[in-house]
Design an enzyme around this catalytic site. Structure first.
Site, PDB file in Angstrom:
ATOM      1  N   ARG A   3       6.153  -0.005  -3.197  1.00 44.30           N
ATOM      2  CA  ARG A   3       5.067   0.623  -3.935  1.00 44.30           C
ATOM      3  C   ARG A   3       4.247   1.611  -3.114  1.00 44.30           C
ATOM      4  O   ARG A   3       4.014   2.744  -3.544  1.00 44.30           O
ATOM      5  CB  ARG A   3       4.099  -0.443  -4.498  1.00 44.30           C
ATOM      6  CG  ARG A   3       4.555  -1.083  -5.778  1.00 44.30           C
ATOM      7  CD  ARG A   3       4.141  -2.537  -5.786  1.00 44.30           C
ATOM      8  NE  ARG A   3       4.939  -3.220  -4.807  1.00 44.30           N
ATOM      9  CZ  ARG A   3       6.146  -3.738  -5.074  1.00 44.30           C
ATOM     10  NH1 ARG A   3       6.608  -3.696  -6.278  1.00 44.30           N
ATOM     11  NH2 ARG A   3       6.859  -4.311  -4.120  1.00 44.30           N
TER      12      ARG A   3
ATOM     13  N   LYS B 281      12.615   3.319  20.913  1.00 42.38           N
ATOM     14  CA  LYS B 281      12.854   3.585  22.348  1.00 42.38           C
ATOM     15  C   LYS B 281      11.647   3.190  23.178  1.00 42.38           C
ATOM     16  O   LYS B 281      11.596   3.477  24.370  1.00 42.38           O
ATOM     17  CB  LYS B 281      13.133   5.071  22.549  1.00 42.38           C
ATOM     18  CG  LYS B 281      14.296   5.629  21.778  1.00 42.38           C
ATOM     19  CD  LYS B 281      14.354   7.157  21.986  1.00 42.38           C
ATOM     20  CE  LYS B 281      15.082   7.846  20.862  1.00 42.38           C
ATOM     21  NZ  LYS B 281      14.735   9.274  20.805  1.00 42.38           N
TER      22      LYS B 281
ATOM     23  N   ARG C 122       1.596   2.254   7.585  1.00 41.10           N
ATOM     24  CA  ARG C 122       1.735   0.802   7.364  1.00 41.10           C
ATOM     25  C   ARG C 122       2.280   0.198   8.649  1.00 41.10           C
ATOM     26  O   ARG C 122       3.244   0.714   9.234  1.00 41.10           O
ATOM     27  CB  ARG C 122       2.672   0.483   6.222  1.00 41.10           C
ATOM     28  CG  ARG C 122       3.048  -1.012   6.278  1.00 41.10           C
ATOM     29  CD  ARG C 122       3.577  -1.573   5.046  1.00 41.10           C
ATOM     30  NE  ARG C 122       2.631  -1.504   3.945  1.00 41.10           N
ATOM     31  CZ  ARG C 122       2.903  -2.037   2.762  1.00 41.10           C
ATOM     32  NH1 ARG C 122       4.040  -2.670   2.563  1.00 41.10           N
ATOM     33  NH2 ARG C 122       2.038  -1.941   1.776  1.00 41.10           N
TER      34      ARG C 122
END
Ligand code: CP
Length: 296
Positions: free
Chosen positions: A50, A79, A100
């Site tokens: 969403r 990395k 996020r």
């Protein structure tokens, strides 16, 4: 307004302005080019359907370009690049960043080095402020107001960020809040203290059936098992259509989604189910957020 890291970054009148703008966007079916030439970077260090796709949809409906990644394994984080280095690089490619991250506090850390607006798209179990904006939008759409509603939160209230952010917001609008969960999943002390510090009336219960008859909104959230300590296994019996037989007719059932087994599929056919309308409201609300942060 430069960043949205917490719902507390917005005053009540700023929340109302975003919701009013979103209402106009929704009723007028706004699409266009007003943010053409701007670029949104969606940096998702944790899975999402969403938040990532609705921000991408919102940005594109306003004419923006979208870049980013949805799997940190495909970025240079794999990395060993730090979050702050990643942000300092990406801000040279984009006009706004949506982040996020699985770690609580990551959005604040990122905003500390970001020269472009940064939106917290969910940081660990802490906050998810744009989820809250469309939760509030959906509540206001149904009841015509945000003030003085009786809201029960059921589910994982300790590790679930959506319920935290919404409780913080509603406590500023005179809500009566009931936290419904087994002891292990009751909200963290700092959330309880913050909500009570704003003068909100609060109560606790273990099962929805104990309090359902006195609620306007039942906000269900899933067990966040990925954040549970080992050996923790509290039970969350599902909200079912049969259970809603004891609930008021005007009850609004919300869920930030995704759901697992805490909300039965048979509730979908009940007129009190508002969660698919809620998720659809994510696009106009996030369009309003992008406008607010980038217009002018
Ligand atoms: N409600 C929500 O944030 O969903 P996603 O995890 O799919 O983005």
């Amino acid at each position: 307004m430069k960043n949205i890291l917490s719902i507390d970054d917005l005053a009540n009148d700023e929340i109302s302005a975003v919701l009013d703008n979103a209402a106009r966007i929704k009723s007028e079916g706004v699409r266009g080019t007003e943010l053409a030439g701007r670029i949104a970077a969606l940096l998702f260090f944790e899975p999402s359907t969403r938040t990532r796709l609705s921000f991408a949809s919102a940005a594109q409906r306003l004419g923006m370009g979208v870049i980013g990644f949805d799997d940190p394994a495909t970025s240079s984080a794999a990395k060993g690049e730090s979050l702050t280095d990643t942000i300092q690089v990406v801000q040279t490619y984009a006009d706004l960043i949506v982040l996020r991250h699985p770690r609580a506090g990551a959005a604040h850390e990122a905003a500390g080095v970001a020269a472009v607006p940064l939106v917290n798209g969910g940081d660990g179990g802490r906050e998810h402020p744009t989820q809250t904006l469309y939760d509030l939008f959906t509540v206001r759409e149904r009841f015509g107001r945000l003030d003085g509603l009786r809201v029960g939160f059921y589910g994982d209230l300790r590790f679930g960020r959506a319920a935290n952010s919404l409780a913080l917001a509603l406590s500023r609008f005179g809500a009566e809040l009931t936290w419904i969960a087994p002891a292990d999943l009751q909200p963290a002390e700092e959330v309880v203290a913050a909500v009570r510090g704003r003068g909100a009336a609060t109560a606790t219960a273990e099962r929805p059936a104990e309090v359902l008859s006195g609620l306007d909104v039942l906000y269900v959230s899933r067990p966040q098992r990925e954040r549970w300590p080992a050996a923790m296994a509290p039970e969350l019996p599902p909200v079912t259509r049969e259970l809603l037989g004891r609930a008021p007719e005007q009850l609004l059932v919300l869920h930030p989604l995704p759901r697992t087994d805490e909300l039965a599929v048979d509730v979908d056919a009940d007129p009190r189910a508002g969660y698919f309308q809620q998720v659809a409201n994510g696009v106009p609300v996030r369009m309003a957020v992008l406008r607010q942060l980038l217009a002018g």
